[in-house]
Design an enzyme around this catalytic site. Sequence first.
Site, PDB file in Angstrom:
ATOM      1  N   ARG A 147     -67.632 -27.031  -8.691  1.00 38.02           N
ATOM      2  CA  ARG A 147     -67.196 -28.401  -8.363  1.00 38.02           C
ATOM      3  C   ARG A 147     -66.485 -28.450  -7.001  1.00 38.02           C
ATOM      4  O   ARG A 147     -65.539 -29.211  -6.811  1.00 38.02           O
ATOM      5  CB  ARG A 147     -66.257 -28.973  -9.439  1.00 38.02           C
ATOM      6  N   SER A 221     -65.809 -35.438 -16.842  1.00 34.37           N
ATOM      7  CA  SER A 221     -64.702 -34.494 -17.056  1.00 34.37           C
ATOM      8  C   SER A 221     -63.565 -34.844 -16.103  1.00 34.37           C
ATOM      9  O   SER A 221     -63.777 -34.934 -14.892  1.00 34.37           O
ATOM     10  CB  SER A 221     -65.141 -33.063 -16.748  1.00 34.37           C
ATOM     11  N   GLU A 316     -60.353 -32.856 -11.768  1.00 27.54           N
ATOM     12  CA  GLU A 316     -61.666 -32.746 -11.143  1.00 27.54           C
ATOM     13  C   GLU A 316     -62.022 -34.060 -10.445  1.00 27.54           C
ATOM     14  O   GLU A 316     -62.769 -34.084  -9.475  1.00 27.54           O
ATOM     15  CB  GLU A 316     -62.702 -32.413 -12.229  1.00 27.54           C
TER      16      GLU A 316
HETATM   17  N1  EPU Z   1     -64.816 -28.253 -26.598  1.00 29.48           N
HETATM   18  C1  EPU Z   1     -63.941 -28.477 -27.635  1.00 29.48           C
HETATM   19  N2  EPU Z   1     -63.361 -29.716 -27.709  1.00 29.48           N
HETATM   20  C2  EPU Z   1     -63.630 -30.711 -26.844  1.00 29.48           C
HETATM   21  C3  EPU Z   1     -64.530 -30.447 -25.778  1.00 29.48           C
HETATM   22  C4  EPU Z   1     -65.122 -29.207 -25.678  1.00 29.48           C
HETATM   23  O1  EPU Z   1     -63.659 -27.620 -28.453  1.00 29.48           O
HETATM   24  O2  EPU Z   1     -63.069 -31.795 -26.989  1.00 29.48           O
HETATM   25  C5  EPU Z   1     -65.498 -26.941 -26.530  1.00 29.48           C
HETATM   26  C6  EPU Z   1     -66.949 -27.095 -26.970  1.00 29.48           C
HETATM   27  O3  EPU Z   1     -67.111 -26.960 -28.347  1.00 29.48           O
HETATM   28  C7  EPU Z   1     -67.633 -25.970 -26.238  1.00 29.48           C
HETATM   29  C8  EPU Z   1     -66.821 -25.861 -24.955  1.00 29.48           C
HETATM   30  O4  EPU Z   1     -65.560 -26.494 -25.201  1.00 29.48           O
HETATM   31  O5  EPU Z   1     -67.518 -24.769 -26.940  1.00 29.48           O
HETATM   32  C9  EPU Z   1     -67.524 -26.477 -23.763  1.00 29.48           C
HETATM   33  O6  EPU Z   1     -67.774 -27.837 -24.003  1.00 29.48           O
HETATM   34  P1  EPU Z   1     -68.990 -28.649 -23.342  1.00 29.48           P
HETATM   35  O7  EPU Z   1     -70.262 -27.931 -23.528  1.00 29.48           O
HETATM   36  O8  EPU Z   1     -68.915 -30.064 -23.817  1.00 29.48           O
HETATM   37  O9  EPU Z   1     -68.703 -28.574 -21.781  1.00 29.48           O
HETATM   38  P2  EPU Z   1     -67.369 -28.637 -20.922  1.00 29.48           P
HETATM   39  O10 EPU Z   1     -67.034 -27.277 -20.461  1.00 29.48           O
HETATM   40  O11 EPU Z   1     -66.312 -29.390 -21.649  1.00 29.48           O
HETATM   41  C10 EPU Z   1     -68.658 -28.848 -18.660  1.00 29.48           C
HETATM   42  C11 EPU Z   1     -68.695 -29.731 -17.463  1.00 29.48           C
HETATM   43  C12 EPU Z   1     -69.452 -31.015 -17.778  1.00 29.48           C
HETATM   44  C13 EPU Z   1     -70.859 -30.646 -18.193  1.00 29.48           C
HETATM   45  C14 EPU Z   1     -70.783 -29.716 -19.409  1.00 29.48           C
HETATM   46  C15 EPU Z   1     -72.122 -29.202 -19.842  1.00 29.48           C
HETATM   47  C16 EPU Z   1     -66.718 -29.256 -16.162  1.00 29.48           C
HETATM   48  C17 EPU Z   1     -65.395 -29.752 -15.687  1.00 29.48           C
HETATM   49  N3  EPU Z   1     -67.361 -30.057 -17.014  1.00 29.48           N
HETATM   50  O12 EPU Z   1     -67.884 -29.493 -19.663  1.00 29.48           O
HETATM   51  O13 EPU Z   1     -69.528 -31.769 -16.575  1.00 29.48           O
HETATM   52  O14 EPU Z   1     -71.606 -31.791 -18.518  1.00 29.48           O
HETATM   53  O15 EPU Z   1     -69.961 -28.561 -19.090  1.00 29.48           O
HETATM   54  O16 EPU Z   1     -72.572 -28.242 -18.939  1.00 29.48           O
HETATM   55  O17 EPU Z   1     -67.159 -28.194 -15.750  1.00 29.48           O
HETATM   56  C18 EPU Z   1     -68.393 -33.436 -15.305  1.00 29.48           C
HETATM   57  O18 EPU Z   1     -68.224 -32.578 -14.430  1.00 29.48           O
HETATM   58  O19 EPU Z   1     -67.957 -34.605 -15.162  1.00 29.48           O
HETATM   59  C19 EPU Z   1     -69.069 -33.080 -16.541  1.00 29.48           C
HETATM   60  C20 EPU Z   1     -69.208 -33.941 -17.551  1.00 29.48           C
END
Ligand code: EPU
Length: 320
Positions: A147, A221, A316
């Site tokens: 990012r 995010s 972010e």
């Molecule tokens: N998780 C939780 N609780 C929550 C949210 C997430 O336990 O409320 C856990 C999930 O179960 C999973 C892990 O955290 O094991 C990762 O969650 P998720 O796959 O939803 O992805 P993220 O790491 O929360 C990132 C990006 C997103 C992108 C997703 C999918 C960042 C800051 N965010 O989110 O990007 O869509 O991965 O690749 O890196 C954005 O940048 O605006 C964005 C939405």
Amino acid sequence: MNVSARWFVAIQTLDELRELYSDKKISDNNFILGGGSNILFTKNVDGLVIRNELKGIEVVKEDADFIYVKSGAGEMWHQFVLDCIQNNRGGVENLSLIPGSVGAGPMQNIGAYGVELKDVFYELEAFHMHENYISKFSAEDCKFGYRESVFKHELKNQFFITSVTFRLSKNPTFNTTYGVIETEMKAMGVKDISIATISQAVINIRSSKLPDPKVIGNAGSFFKNPVVSAEKHAQLKKDFPEIVSYASGIDFKLAAGWMIEKCDWKGKRFGDAGVHKNQALVLVNYGNANGQEIFDLSTKVLESVMEKFGVLLEREVNIY
Ligand code: EPU
């Protein structure tokens, strides 16, 4: 939340852009807007807001394996992805349904489901707002990180991105390393995997977890997933065995959403400012919260994650 700009102009051609910046005063107090989906306004803009509406998608060259496609920076990102899928150009399908414009993509090296923009990036063109010339940037020049890019740091407020050229694959390989994609495709009953089915799987996953900004205000995010040292990670693993983390070089990336959820924020709401019920990494505006209220909520979230896990979250979203 309503904020206003003192002046506003939409730019549709390079000539309009050059003409605008021929007035030297413009670059002193301007704000460039793409789709507006990754910005939190906490106050009015006491200057000129310039909306990038440079459009057009064209093939600039091709070889046996790749096709190089140049998009105006003002195209909407998801429209560009759909255009690639329709023409069987592979590489951006995992990035389906990300809100915002094409030009905003390289600013923060957008990423999702195992793919980042830098993986398909070829070059971009940008207009130097103070010296009025157009320059090309390679991937190396852009200094992409998680990012991150040079445009958020050394070159902040210097360049107006006019176009981005992508190197897309004629014989796509599929990136399904992110487990939920395979799970979703199974649920969809997909037999023959294609860029179209991956795109649909990503659209389904995003729609189920992430609120649609057209329906409920949000900027995706709100925080980055923080990176910590192996030592800090080992300590956290001992104290919180279920913590969600991924190796990142010699360090570890932590799922901020998981930590925020463990601090009991998921679904919490103060007036119209809240933490999303399905994805704790996303802050939402149920209607009438102002930017400052959302920002204050983010501070509270940040403080409680620091208190419980000793980890500093970084926002972010761009704050104005
Ligand atoms: N998780 C939780 N609780 C929550 C949210 C997430 O336990 O409320 C856990 C999930 O179960 C999973 C892990 O955290 O094991 C990762 O969650 P998720 O796959 O939803 O992805 P993220 O790491 O929360 C990132 C990006 C997103 C992108 C997703 C999918 C960042 C800051 N965010 O989110 O990007 O869509 O991965 O690749 O890196 C954005 O940048 O605006 C964005 C939405």
